[in-house]
Design a protein around this motif. Structure first.
Motif, PDB file in Angstrom:
ATOM      1  N   GLU A   1     -10.015   6.369   6.173  1.00  9.43           N
ATOM      2  CA  GLU A   1     -10.014   5.108   7.009  1.00  9.43           C
ATOM      3  C   GLU A   1      -9.722   5.245   8.381  1.00  9.43           C
ATOM      4  OE1 GLU A   1     -11.603   2.339   6.040  1.00  9.43           O
ATOM      5  OE2 GLU A   1     -11.940   3.050   3.976  1.00  9.43           O
TER       6      GLU A   1
ATOM      7  N   ILE B   1      -7.499   6.900   1.850  1.00 15.13           N
ATOM      8  CA  ILE B   1      -6.800   6.027   2.837  1.00 15.13           C
ATOM      9  C   ILE B   1      -6.738   6.899   4.076  1.00 15.13           C
ATOM     10  CG2 ILE B   1      -4.495   5.270   3.633  1.00 15.13           C
ATOM     11  CD1 ILE B   1      -4.370   4.629   0.492  1.00 15.13           C
TER      12      ILE B   1
ATOM     13  N   LEU C   1      -5.788   1.058   7.431  1.00 16.97           N
ATOM     14  CA  LEU C   1      -5.044   0.157   6.510  1.00 16.97           C
ATOM     15  C   LEU C   1      -3.506   0.357   6.776  1.00 16.97           C
ATOM     16  CD1 LEU C   1      -7.348   1.133   3.403  1.00 16.97           C
ATOM     17  CD2 LEU C   1      -7.309  -0.757   4.840  1.00 16.97           C
ATOM     18  N   THR C   2      -2.967   1.465   7.217  1.00 14.36           N
ATOM     19  CA  THR C   2      -1.606   1.500   7.241  1.00 14.36           C
ATOM     20  C   THR C   2      -1.193   1.098   8.620  1.00 14.36           C
ATOM     21  OG1 THR C   2      -1.817   3.748   7.945  1.00 14.36           O
ATOM     22  CG2 THR C   2      -1.512   3.520   5.585  1.00 14.36           C
TER      23      THR C   2
ATOM     24  N   LEU D   1       0.811  -1.260  -0.041  1.00 13.02           N
ATOM     25  CA  LEU D   1      -0.060   0.074  -0.129  1.00 13.02           C
ATOM     26  C   LEU D   1       0.930   1.158   0.001  1.00 13.02           C
ATOM     27  CD1 LEU D   1      -2.954   1.238   0.104  1.00 13.02           C
ATOM     28  CD2 LEU D   1      -2.619   1.133   2.744  1.00 13.02           C
TER      29      LEU D   1
ATOM     30  N   THR E   1      -8.274  -2.643   1.108  1.00  9.17           N
ATOM     31  CA  THR E   1      -7.348  -2.086   0.356  1.00  9.17           C
ATOM     32  C   THR E   1      -7.159  -2.331  -1.165  1.00  9.17           C
ATOM     33  OG1 THR E   1      -5.744  -2.372   2.313  1.00  9.17           O
ATOM     34  CG2 THR E   1      -4.743  -2.155   0.086  1.00  9.17           C
TER      35      THR E   1
END
Length: 197
Positions: free
Chosen positions: A84, A81, A88-89, A54, A126
Motif C-alpha cells: 500500500e 501493508i 495505511l501507516t 494496525l 485497513t
C-alpha cells in the motif's frame, strides 16, 4: 436643523439595517470554522488510533497469509501493508484551501470533508486487510458522522442566510437610490417654483 437630524437618523438606521445581518453571519462563520477545526482534530486522533491498532495487528498477525487484492497471489499481512506504499501507516496530510478566503465556510467544509473521506477510505482498507488475516477489526467508540452532518447543515443555513442578506442589501441600495433620485427631483422642482414666485 431638524431636517439634518432626521437625515442623520435615517443614515444611522440604514447602516444598522445593513450591518446587523453581517454581524450575525460573522458569528456563524466563526462557529462553523471552530466546529470544522474540532472535527479535523477528532479525525486526526482517530487516524492515530487506527495506526496504533494496525501496528499491534502487524505484531500479532503480520505473518498470516491473505489475498491483498482479489485474484492476486497470497501474501502476508505485513507484505500487503507494504504494497500500500505506507499509506495505511502514515499520517494523512491535506492542504487547507480555506485560507484563500478566511470568511468562506465552504472552504472549511471542503477541507473537513476531504479529511473525513480519506480517513474512512483508510479505515475501510485497513479493516479489509485485517479481516482477510483474521485479525480484530478497528472499531472506534466515537462516531464523527453526526458532527459532519451538523456541519453540513450549518453551512447550508449560512449560505441561505448570506443569500438573503445580499438580496436585502441590494433591495436597500435600490430603495435608497430611488429615494435620492426622487428627493433630487423634488428639490429641483421646489427650487424652480420658489424662483418663479
Amino acid at each position: 436643523m431638524p431636517r439634518i437630524m432626521m437625515i442623520i437618523c435615517l443614515i444611522l438606521a440604514g447602516s444598522a439595517f445593513l450591518s446587523w445581518p453581517g454581524m450575525a453571519l460573522d458569528h456563524e462563520t466563526e462557529k462553523i470554522k471552530e466546529t470544522a477545526r474540532e472535527i479535523r482534530l477528532n479525525i486526526a486522533e482517530l487516524d492515530q488510533q487506527l495506526k496504533e491498532h494496525l501496528r499491534k495487528a502487524i505484531e500479532e498477525y503480520g505473518n498470516r497469509p491473505l489475498e491483498c487484492t482479489p485474484g492476486a497471489p497470497r501474501k502476508s499481512l505485513s507484505e500487503c501493508i507494504e504494497d500500500e506504499g505506507q499509506d495505511l501507516t502514515q499520517t494523512t496530510i491535506t492542504i487547507a484551501r480555506s485560507n484563500d478566503r478566511d470568511d468562506d465556510p465552504m472552504g472549511d467544509l471542503a477541507d473537513t470533508e476531504e479529511r473525513f473521506s480519506l480517513f474512512i477510505e483508510k479505515m475501510n482498507k485497513t479493516n479489509d486487510l485485517l479481516a482477510g488475516a483474521g485479525a480484530k477489526l478497528y472499531r472506534s467508540g466515537f462516531d464523527i458522522t453526526p458532527e459532519m452532518d451538523q456541519l453540513r447543515r450549518n453551512v447550508i443555513v449560512y449560505v441561505e442566510r448570506k443569500q438573503t442578506r445580499d438580496l436585502r442589501t441590494k433591495q436597500a441600495i435600490l430603495i435608497a437610490a430611488v429615494a435620492i433620485i426622487l428627493i433630487g427631483i423634488f428639490a429641483v422642482i421646489f427650487a424652480v417654483i420658489r424662483r418663479f414666485r
